[in-house]
Motif scaffolding. Sequence first.
Motif, short mmCIF file in Angstrom:
data_model
loop_
_atom_site.label_atom_id
_atom_site.label_comp_id
_atom_site.label_asym_id
_atom_site.label_seq_id
_atom_site.Cartn_x
_atom_site.Cartn_y
_atom_site.Cartn_z
N MET A 108 0.84 -1.20 0.00
CA MET A 108 0.00 0.00 0.00
C MET A 108 0.88 1.25 0.00
SD MET A 108 -3.20 1.18 0.27
CE MET A 108 -4.07 -0.22 0.92
N ILE A 109 1.95 1.23 0.79
CA ILE A 109 2.86 2.38 0.85
C ILE A 109 3.49 2.63 -0.51
CG2 ILE A 109 5.01 3.24 1.84
CD1 ILE A 109 4.32 1.61 4.38
N GLU A 110 3.96 1.57 -1.15
CA GLU A 110 4.58 1.72 -2.48
C GLU A 110 3.59 2.26 -3.49
OE1 GLU A 110 6.53 -1.84 -3.81
OE2 GLU A 110 7.57 -2.08 -1.89
N THR A 111 2.37 1.76 -3.46
CA THR A 111 1.34 2.22 -4.39
C THR A 111 1.05 3.70 -4.20
OG1 THR A 111 0.34 0.02 -4.34
CG2 THR A 111 -1.02 1.82 -5.18
N VAL A 112 0.88 4.11 -2.96
CA VAL A 112 0.55 5.51 -2.67
C VAL A 112 1.71 6.42 -3.06
CG1 VAL A 112 0.04 7.13 -0.81
CG2 VAL A 112 -1.14 4.95 -0.91
N LEU A 113 2.94 6.00 -2.78
CA LEU A 113 4.09 6.82 -3.14
C LEU A 113 4.27 6.92 -4.65
CD1 LEU A 113 6.73 5.89 -0.42
CD2 LEU A 113 5.60 8.09 -0.75
N GLN A 114 3.93 5.86 -5.38
CA GLN A 114 4.00 5.91 -6.84
C GLN A 114 2.96 6.85 -7.41
OE1 GLN A 114 3.68 1.85 -8.10
NE2 GLN A 114 5.83 1.39 -7.67
N ASP A 115 1.79 6.91 -6.77
CA ASP A 115 0.72 7.79 -7.24
C ASP A 115 0.96 9.25 -6.88
OD1 ASP A 115 -0.48 5.52 -8.18
OD2 ASP A 115 -1.99 5.40 -6.58
N ASP A 116 1.89 9.49 -5.95
CA ASP A 116 2.19 10.85 -5.50
C ASP A 116 2.82 11.66 -6.63
OD1 ASP A 116 2.50 13.03 -3.78
OD2 ASP A 116 4.50 12.36 -3.17
N THR A 117 2.33 12.86 -6.83
CA THR A 117 2.83 13.71 -7.92
C THR A 117 4.09 14.48 -7.54
OG1 THR A 117 1.38 15.51 -7.25
CG2 THR A 117 0.54 13.99 -8.93
N HIS A 118 4.39 14.59 -6.26
CA HIS A 118 5.56 15.32 -5.81
C HIS A 118 6.79 14.41 -5.84
CE1 HIS A 118 2.20 17.52 -4.02
NE2 HIS A 118 2.95 18.58 -4.24
N THR A 119 7.93 15.00 -6.14
CA THR A 119 9.18 14.25 -6.14
C THR A 119 9.97 14.55 -4.88
OG1 THR A 119 10.41 16.02 -7.24
CG2 THR A 119 9.28 14.41 -8.67
N ASP A 120 11.00 13.75 -4.65
CA ASP A 120 11.88 14.01 -3.52
C ASP A 120 12.60 15.34 -3.68
OD1 ASP A 120 11.41 12.05 -1.69
OD2 ASP A 120 13.36 11.08 -1.87
N GLU A 121 12.87 15.71 -4.92
CA GLU A 121 13.53 17.00 -5.18
C GLU A 121 12.65 18.16 -4.71
OE1 GLU A 121 16.88 18.98 -7.20
OE2 GLU A 121 16.48 16.83 -7.29
N ASP A 122 11.36 18.08 -5.01
CA ASP A 122 10.42 19.12 -4.55
C ASP A 122 10.38 19.17 -3.03
OD1 ASP A 122 9.74 19.53 -7.22
OD2 ASP A 122 7.99 18.20 -7.12
N ALA A 123 10.29 17.99 -2.43
CA ALA A 123 10.23 17.92 -0.97
C ALA A 123 11.53 18.44 -0.35
CB ALA A 123 9.97 16.49 -0.54
N ALA A 124 12.66 18.16 -0.98
CA ALA A 124 13.95 18.63 -0.46
C ALA A 124 14.02 20.16 -0.48
CB ALA A 124 15.10 18.03 -1.26
N ARG A 125 13.48 20.76 -1.53
CA ARG A 125 13.46 22.24 -1.59
C ARG A 125 12.59 22.80 -0.46
NH1 ARG A 125 13.50 21.41 -7.16
NH2 ARG A 125 11.26 21.47 -7.35
N VAL A 126 11.45 22.18 -0.25
CA VAL A 126 10.56 22.63 0.82
C VAL A 126 11.25 22.47 2.17
CG1 VAL A 126 8.39 22.16 2.02
CG2 VAL A 126 8.46 22.17 -0.48
N PHE A 127 11.89 21.33 2.38
CA PHE A 127 12.60 21.06 3.63
C PHE A 127 13.70 22.10 3.86
CE2 PHE A 127 15.92 18.96 6.12
CZ PHE A 127 15.20 18.56 7.23
#
Length: 177
Positions: A108-127
């Motif tokens: 379920m975690i893998e499925t939800v993360l694959q469906d997520d439109t945000h990338t780690d790069e986007d999240a890293a900028r926010v962080f």
Amino acid sequence: MQAKPKFKAPTEERLRRSALHYLERYATSETNLRRVLERKVLRACVALELDPADFSDMIESVVESCVRIGLVNDRTYAETKVAGLRRRGGSARKIEAQLAAKGVDRDMIETVLQDDTHTDEDAARVFARRRRLGPYRTTDKRAERRDKDLAAMCRAGFAFETARRIIDATDAAELED
């Protein structure tokens, strides 16, 4: 001096009310709700000198009814948690760890993360923006703090290359492009 809490023997109705009270305050997964009810039963059983194993069928019944009527849905919980953590700059690794800790199934975690439109790069900028790391730093000590900023990004679950790209960017405008 406080009086000791007075426990009553767990019944299905009491467990159902406890589950509803918990679900009013928190979104949760099926496994986590089961853990919450098991802890509640364990505390009462210790105080009343009962066997907690006698109440496992009741706990299962309450959890199943919550799932059946739609109060608990692991997929919805996972999607909501992913969206919230991504908005706050959560990496995929951190999100995966938090969902696994709450008892969400790995598939379920893998499925939800694959469906997520945000990338780690986007999240890293926010962080980096939230923590004022790298190009978002307001002081002139950016070069001195580079290694510590990289370490903070890596501890947050970002890959070293992603962290390096964010921290070594010349300014915030370069990251936003």
